[in-house]
Scaffold this active site. Structure first.
Site, mmCIF file in Angstrom:
data_model
loop_
_atom_site.group_PDB
_atom_site.id
_atom_site.type_symbol
_atom_site.label_atom_id
_atom_site.label_comp_id
_atom_site.label_asym_id
_atom_site.label_seq_id
_atom_site.Cartn_x
_atom_site.Cartn_y
_atom_site.Cartn_z
ATOM 1 N N ARG A 58 108.943 -31.050 19.119
ATOM 2 C CA ARG A 58 109.412 -31.440 17.867
ATOM 3 C C ARG A 58 108.220 -31.311 16.856
ATOM 4 O O ARG A 58 108.475 -30.330 15.773
ATOM 5 C CB ARG A 58 109.549 -33.021 17.872
ATOM 6 C CG ARG A 58 110.284 -33.501 17.003
ATOM 7 C CD ARG A 58 110.473 -35.052 17.415
ATOM 8 N NE ARG A 58 110.387 -35.150 18.446
ATOM 9 C CZ ARG A 58 111.661 -35.612 19.259
ATOM 10 N NH1 ARG A 58 112.792 -35.789 18.552
ATOM 11 N NH2 ARG A 58 111.904 -35.780 20.584
ATOM 12 N N THR A 59 107.075 -31.665 17.173
ATOM 13 C CA THR A 59 105.845 -31.504 16.225
ATOM 14 C C THR A 59 105.535 -29.762 15.801
ATOM 15 O O THR A 59 105.295 -29.712 15.014
ATOM 16 C CB THR A 59 104.623 -32.303 16.730
ATOM 17 O OG1 THR A 59 105.024 -33.738 16.892
ATOM 18 C CG2 THR A 59 103.497 -32.440 15.568
ATOM 19 N N LYS B 186 92.027 -20.944 32.109
ATOM 20 C CA LYS B 186 91.150 -20.273 32.787
ATOM 21 C C LYS B 186 89.673 -21.115 32.671
ATOM 22 O O LYS B 186 88.631 -20.458 33.203
ATOM 23 C CB LYS B 186 90.818 -18.821 32.378
ATOM 24 C CG LYS B 186 92.124 -18.120 32.601
ATOM 25 C CD LYS B 186 91.986 -16.596 32.135
ATOM 26 C CE LYS B 186 93.245 -15.859 32.333
ATOM 27 N NZ LYS B 186 93.267 -14.808 31.093
ATOM 28 N N ARG C 123 96.966 -30.355 18.603
ATOM 29 C CA ARG C 123 97.122 -31.634 19.475
ATOM 30 C C ARG C 123 96.339 -31.308 20.558
ATOM 31 O O ARG C 123 96.257 -30.352 21.342
ATOM 32 C CB ARG C 123 98.775 -31.379 19.544
ATOM 33 C CG ARG C 123 98.862 -32.300 20.808
ATOM 34 C CD ARG C 123 100.241 -32.766 20.875
ATOM 35 N NE ARG C 123 100.766 -33.356 19.661
ATOM 36 C CZ ARG C 123 102.100 -34.006 19.715
ATOM 37 N NH1 ARG C 123 102.924 -34.056 20.758
ATOM 38 N NH2 ARG C 123 102.472 -34.710 18.397
ATOM 39 N N HIS D 298 98.092 -39.968 14.769
ATOM 40 C CA HIS D 298 99.107 -38.678 14.505
ATOM 41 C C HIS D 298 99.541 -38.787 13.115
ATOM 42 O O HIS D 298 100.529 -39.413 12.790
ATOM 43 C CB HIS D 298 100.183 -38.952 15.311
ATOM 44 C CG HIS D 298 101.447 -37.644 15.644
ATOM 45 N ND1 HIS D 298 101.131 -36.434 14.571
ATOM 46 C CD2 HIS D 298 102.291 -37.704 16.243
ATOM 47 C CE1 HIS D 298 102.318 -35.583 15.025
ATOM 48 N NE2 HIS D 298 102.945 -36.389 15.921
#
Lengths: 347, 205
Positions: free
Chosen positions: A55-56, A83, A105, A135
């Site tokens: 969604r975001t 890695k 995020r 958020h």
């Protein structure tokens, strides 16, 4: 708030209203045959996602593209991060690519803050969810949705009662919402089992309760939070059925709500857990509308952070608004000390 | 954008701004423009008036009322915010957006008349044409302004002009309208800016 959006607490009431009013105009673009504005042409927005999100990320991508910015998607899976590359090296790479904004995020609380203040990059940092911290754009889009339903465009949320129910402990959405809704004048009540409330919650600007039925009748909006199974590594409640019976929203509980009240959910929903299908599919549930509003709100945030020579959202509001001096050139935001944004004057 | 202009006017030192049009003049001028629109559009059946915020919107609404008086039909009127299409966005902090309101039937195949208070560099109108292109495809686009103060920087001219006002770049033109400012007037003042500062002057437009 300078040129980053890390926390909902960075926003003053005027800032928040500016974002919401701007989002209101952005929402109109979605109704047009050509859903695109030329405003951020030539600017690069990097979506830096260390944690899964549909969604975001899609919402930020759509927002940036509607403003004509170039979008680079970067997810930790399949990148050098798997890695073992550090956040710093990733940031330096992005800087070398000339990113103007980084939407980040991260599973660690504070990662966006580190990115913004470390000096690794010059880009604006937008927090798209960090750990269990914040958020902020979700809170903005929630406030946008509430405002449309409860108080009307152009106003704040003074006196509106919002109840946030569920896993407050792991919820960055709850924290950002409490901070922003408080800034906008709403009265917030958190309802959760005691085990799912964070330490120090009594210092948050909100009420705390354990009984959902006690607050439903006087709530203008009820926000149901997802029970985050992936973070439930300890026993926070005896059984899912018990949780659902005490803290889930079903048709019976919805009937207790005032007629104008809305049911919100930031998604993804666990139907049958915190919300029944009957409630989720009812016209009072704004979950789908919230997704649409998310694009408009994020367009507003990107425009206000990147759309001019310097961000419109500034802490320096206390400074006297001075008559505009001719600006020598389009100096990069970081070269310019925060000035009182002229947005106040130009509105 | 309009308020930048007012800031400029407020900042201007003595001599005080001189009125060049007063309320009755503005009313007369708008009546004349309305008649010209009817004449040139052969009845103004398909005219859509789009005002450019802030003051252009009020002028567009007044023109719509005058057109209704003349033709006996209601004229479509709306507003067109051009902020996101400006060419000087990167010279200033982001501006708050104004309302874009397109009348129900849209602009496709219609005669759109853009309405603004002052025509100066022409950059606002260029942005408005870009904005209009994203909304639809009008049959034709015309431009009505209350004051044309000259100093064009783009090949743009107005179809309907309330008053041609020859100015120097040191001067400021400020339009006051009852809806926004409490009274109707057009003021000619003096800027304390240097005339060569064309960037900032153009931003006023």
């Amino acid at each position: 708030m300078k040129r980053h959006l890390i926390s909902a607490a960075d926003l003053t009431r005027d800032d928040a209203l500016l974002v919401l009013d701007t989002a209101e105009e952005m929402a109109r673009v979605a109704d047009r045959p050509i859903k695109k504005l030329p405003t951020l042409r030539g600017r690069t927005v990097v979506n830096l996602f260390f944690e899964d999100s549909t969604r975001t990320r899609i919402s930020f991508e759509a927002a940036a593209k509607r403003l004509s910015a170039d979008v680079i998607n970067f997810s930790a899976k399949g990148s050098s991060v798997s890695k073992g590359e550090s956040l710093k090296d990733t940031a330096l790479t992005l800087e070398a690519m000339g990113a103007d904004a980084v939407v980040v995020r991260h599973h660690a609380s504070g990662a966006p803050q580190r990115l913004a203040t470390s000096g690794w990059i010059n880009a604006s940092v937008v927090n798209a969810g960090d750990g269990t911290h914040e958020h902020p754009t979700q809170a903005l889009l929630d406030a946008f949705t509430m405002r449309r339903h409860l108080s009307g465009v152009g106003r704040d949320l003074a006196g509106r009662r919002v109840t946030i129910v569920g896993d407050i402990l792991h919820s960055r959405v709850a924290r950002s919402n409490v901070l922003l809704l408080n800034t906008l004048g709403a009265e917030v009540t958190l309802v959760a089992p005691p085990t799912l409330l964070p330490i120090g919650v009594e210092q948050w600007p909100c009420q705390v309760g354990y009984d959902l039925d006690a607050v439903l009748a006087k709530s203008d909006a009820v926000m149901m939070l997802r029970v985050q199974r992936e973070r439930m590594n300890a026993a926070f409640f005896p059984t899912e059925r018990e949780y659902s019976r005490r803290y889930g929203l079903d048709g019976g509980r919805m009937a207790v709500l005032p007629e104008h009240a809305i049911v919100m959910h930031p998604g993804p929903m666990n139907r049958g857990m915190e919300i029944t299908a009957e409630v989720a599919d009812s016209p009072r549930c704004t979950a789908v509308e919230q997704v649409a509003n998310g694009v408009s709100t994020r367009m507003a945030v990107l425009y206000l952070l990147l759309g001019g020579s310097e961000p419109a959202l500034a802490t320096a509001r206390a400074e006297e608004p001075r008559p505009e001096e001719p600006r020598a050139d389009d100096a990069r935001p970081d070269d310019v000390p925060t000035e009182a944004a002229r947005t106040e004057e130009s509105k | 954008m309009v308020d930048d202009r007012s800031t400029t006017a407020q900042a201007a030192p003595a001599p005080p701004a001189r009125p060049v049009l007063e309320a009755p003049d503005i009313a007369r001028v708008l009546t004349r423009i309305a008649h010209e629109i009817v004449e040139r559009a052969k009845g103004a059946d398909d005219v859509v008036l789009l005002g450019i915020p802030t003051r252009g919107v009020f002028l567009a609404r007044r023109l719509a009322d005058k057109l209704a008086e003349i033709t006996g039909r209601t004229t479509q009127v709306g507003s067109l915010d051009i902020t996101m299409y400006r060419d000087d966005l990167r010279l200033h902090p982001p501006r708050a957006l104004a309302r874009t309101e397109i009348p129900g039937d849209g602009v496709d195949g219609r005669l759109v008349v853009l309405v603004d208070d002052v025509l100066f560099s022409g950059r606002t109108i260029r942005a408005a044409l870009d904005a209009l292109g994203d909304i639809g495809r009008p049959r034709a686009v015309q431009l009505a302004v209350l004051v044309d103060r000259g100093h064009r920087e783009l090949p743009i001219r107005a179809d309907y002009v309330g008053k041609n006002l020859p100015t120097s770049l040191r001067e400021t033109v400020r339009v006051l309208l009852t809806e926004e400012d409490g009274r109707d007037s057009v003021l000619l003042g003096h800027s304390r800016r240097e005339p060569q500062d064309r960037t900032a002057a153009a931003a006023d437009q």
